[in-house]
Design a protein around this motif. Sequence first.
Motif, PDB file in Angstrom:
ATOM      1  N   UNK A 154       1.035  -1.182  -0.082  1.00 53.14           N
ATOM      2  CA  UNK A 154       0.054  -0.006   0.071  1.00 53.14           C
ATOM      3  C   UNK A 154       0.950   1.131  -0.161  1.00 53.14           C
ATOM      4  N   UNK A 155       0.465   2.132  -0.936  1.00 52.42           N
ATOM      5  CA  UNK A 155       1.140   3.572  -0.844  1.00 52.42           C
ATOM      6  C   UNK A 155      -0.231   4.577  -1.080  1.00 52.42           C
ATOM      7  N   UNK A 156       0.059   5.668  -0.435  1.00 49.39           N
ATOM      8  CA  UNK A 156      -1.011   6.679  -0.353  1.00 49.39           C
ATOM      9  C   UNK A 156      -0.477   8.060  -0.652  1.00 49.39           C
ATOM     10  N   UNK A 157      -1.558   9.045  -1.084  1.00 51.64           N
ATOM     11  CA  UNK A 157      -1.104  10.416  -1.289  1.00 51.64           C
ATOM     12  C   UNK A 157      -2.054  11.129  -0.802  1.00 51.64           C
ATOM     13  N   UNK A 194       1.824  -6.088  -7.459  1.00 55.02           N
ATOM     14  CA  UNK A 194       0.910  -6.357  -6.148  1.00 55.02           C
ATOM     15  C   UNK A 194       0.869  -5.395  -5.261  1.00 55.02           C
ATOM     16  N   UNK A 195       0.794  -4.128  -5.923  1.00 55.02           N
ATOM     17  CA  UNK A 195       0.664  -2.858  -5.177  1.00 55.02           C
ATOM     18  C   UNK A 195      -0.237  -2.038  -5.455  1.00 55.02           C
ATOM     19  N   UNK A 196      -0.894  -1.116  -4.658  1.00 53.06           N
ATOM     20  CA  UNK A 196      -1.994   0.009  -5.113  1.00 53.06           C
ATOM     21  C   UNK A 196      -1.591   1.369  -4.409  1.00 53.06           C
ATOM     22  N   UNK A 197      -2.118   2.198  -5.205  1.00 48.69           N
ATOM     23  CA  UNK A 197      -1.925   3.401  -4.709  1.00 48.69           C
ATOM     24  C   UNK A 197      -3.226   4.107  -4.053  1.00 48.69           C
ATOM     25  N   UNK A 198      -3.555   4.494  -2.932  1.00 46.48           N
ATOM     26  CA  UNK A 198      -4.434   5.233  -2.260  1.00 46.48           C
ATOM     27  C   UNK A 198      -4.590   6.703  -2.651  1.00 46.48           C
ATOM     28  N   UNK A 210       3.675   6.765   2.313  1.00 50.49           N
ATOM     29  CA  UNK A 210       3.406   8.002   1.683  1.00 50.49           C
ATOM     30  C   UNK A 210       4.016   7.830   0.162  1.00 50.49           C
ATOM     31  N   UNK A 211       3.454   8.316  -0.883  1.00 49.00           N
ATOM     32  CA  UNK A 211       3.853   8.443  -2.085  1.00 49.00           C
ATOM     33  C   UNK A 211       3.828   9.847  -2.613  1.00 49.00           C
TER      34      UNK A 211
END
Length: 539
Positions: free
Chosen positions: A321-324, A451-455, A360-361
């Motif tokens: 998981x990554x998120x902005x 296998x990853x996603x950006x929220x 965080x991305x």
Amino acid sequence: MCSSNISSNIAERHNCKTKKIFCGMATNILKHVFLLFRTYLDMLIDVVFGFLFDGRRKAIPDLEKKHNILTESAVTLAAKIRNKELTSEALVAACIERIKQVNPILNAVIDERFADALKDAKVTDERIAEGLPEEYFKEKPFLGVPFTAKESHAVAGLLNPLGIRARAYVRAHEDAECVRLLKQAGAIPLAVTNVPEINKWQETRNMLFGQTNNPYHTGRTTGGSSGGEAALAACYASPISLCSDIGGSTRMPAFYCGLFGLNPTAGHSSLKGSALRTGEHPTIASIGFLSKHCSDLAPLSQLVCTGIDFNKPVDIKNVKYFYTETAKDLRVSPISKELRQAMIRVVKKLSEDTSVPLHQYYHNGLEHMASLWRHAMTGEVDSFPALLANNQGEANGLLELAKKLVGVSQFTLAAIMKLLDEQVMPATDRKWADKLIKELADDLTAKLGSDGVLLFPSAPAVAPYHYSLLLRPYNFAYWGIFNAIKFPSLQVPLGLNSEGLPLGIQVVSTPGNEAVCLAVADHLAKLFGGFVPPCRVLD
């Protein structure tokens, strides 16, 4: 002499460094001042438009007990029809009754084939009663389930005006490819729904059929361009909603109307017959669906997309998981406090729910989302000015603006703004934009892998008041940036705010990895409750 030169060079470098530091500080101060100004400007806009539209809020009729079947997913409805627990005719009739209840408030449907749909349903029921082999049901997984489509998808016999007066009475002679594929899967076309002119605006409004209203607050927008579809789906009036997305056209209405909405990887679905396209040219657009049920998105998308396995097994425990929290594009309104808090709640819940850390991305491409999308649109083969004129010459932005001022233009102000953007404003620097798009796509690919996603935030704010987006023309960019880099993105509902308006978040994965998006969306639905209707469902 040599020592003097060295001292001079050191002093020069020091002065240069000092200037850079000063310029950086000054730039940051100006950015913060501008963002503060935008925040208060947005507050003022909401106060003014709220005064105009809050009093126009109308309640959506309750879903009566006799229509409770409409709460089921399209997959479940198909299974019930297949197993003779429900007739297609009863389901189609229920949809027709519900559309007639809600459409006077929503203004979503522009043409229908109710009588013919009932005939199609009756024939389907007769064939099922006579007995059909299991293989037939596999070939037609949505046999007997009705669907609606945005009117820019040609549905044979129904109006196909693309929201413009020059095509006011034009009817489609054959189905768009996506419509054909749905019919081939056994689904029954029921009606076509309202769109903005040529699908190119953040509100569903045109000079032919007027504006479509948000079921959660009829003084607010459903978004565009699939706004008619979102309004019907949220009100339990359409089990299958056929959309498309070139700059948020599926995900934006899904967000504003509290639904799930998937925009698959570009290049895997045919746009033949959609908005007069031939389907022969590369595009950043994709055919997609929105739904109250995340479980419908994979089987429906599989029908219209090739080369993607939407049902690929995914272990949710192994997802990265990554998120902005927010992008820094100065053209776009600052993220509202409640949507920041929604992101924080998701990150916190996932952190508690999984042993996998969330990171965080950020990438500097996110500071130019609107410009990068605008540049990506220059690669589209269709011409907006030509389509507005129904390919009989081209509409002229300056001329149409002058005509609008005296009340004789046949286009909305939003369409004229789009014309002016294309015909008057300077083009985005091609080399710079191509380089930044590639860098952003490459960086996200490296980070997310398979296998990853950006929220990612859905938008700066919840569904805006009607017309207010004319003062915020770039707010779609939170969706559009993923069209520009051709990444799949899935809109996920996160309940309602204190005013009863939908909250949400985007889940983004790398091209071809929609299954990861879907797995995470389904997980979030279990954690946060998924779709919340705009009306009461009576038991």
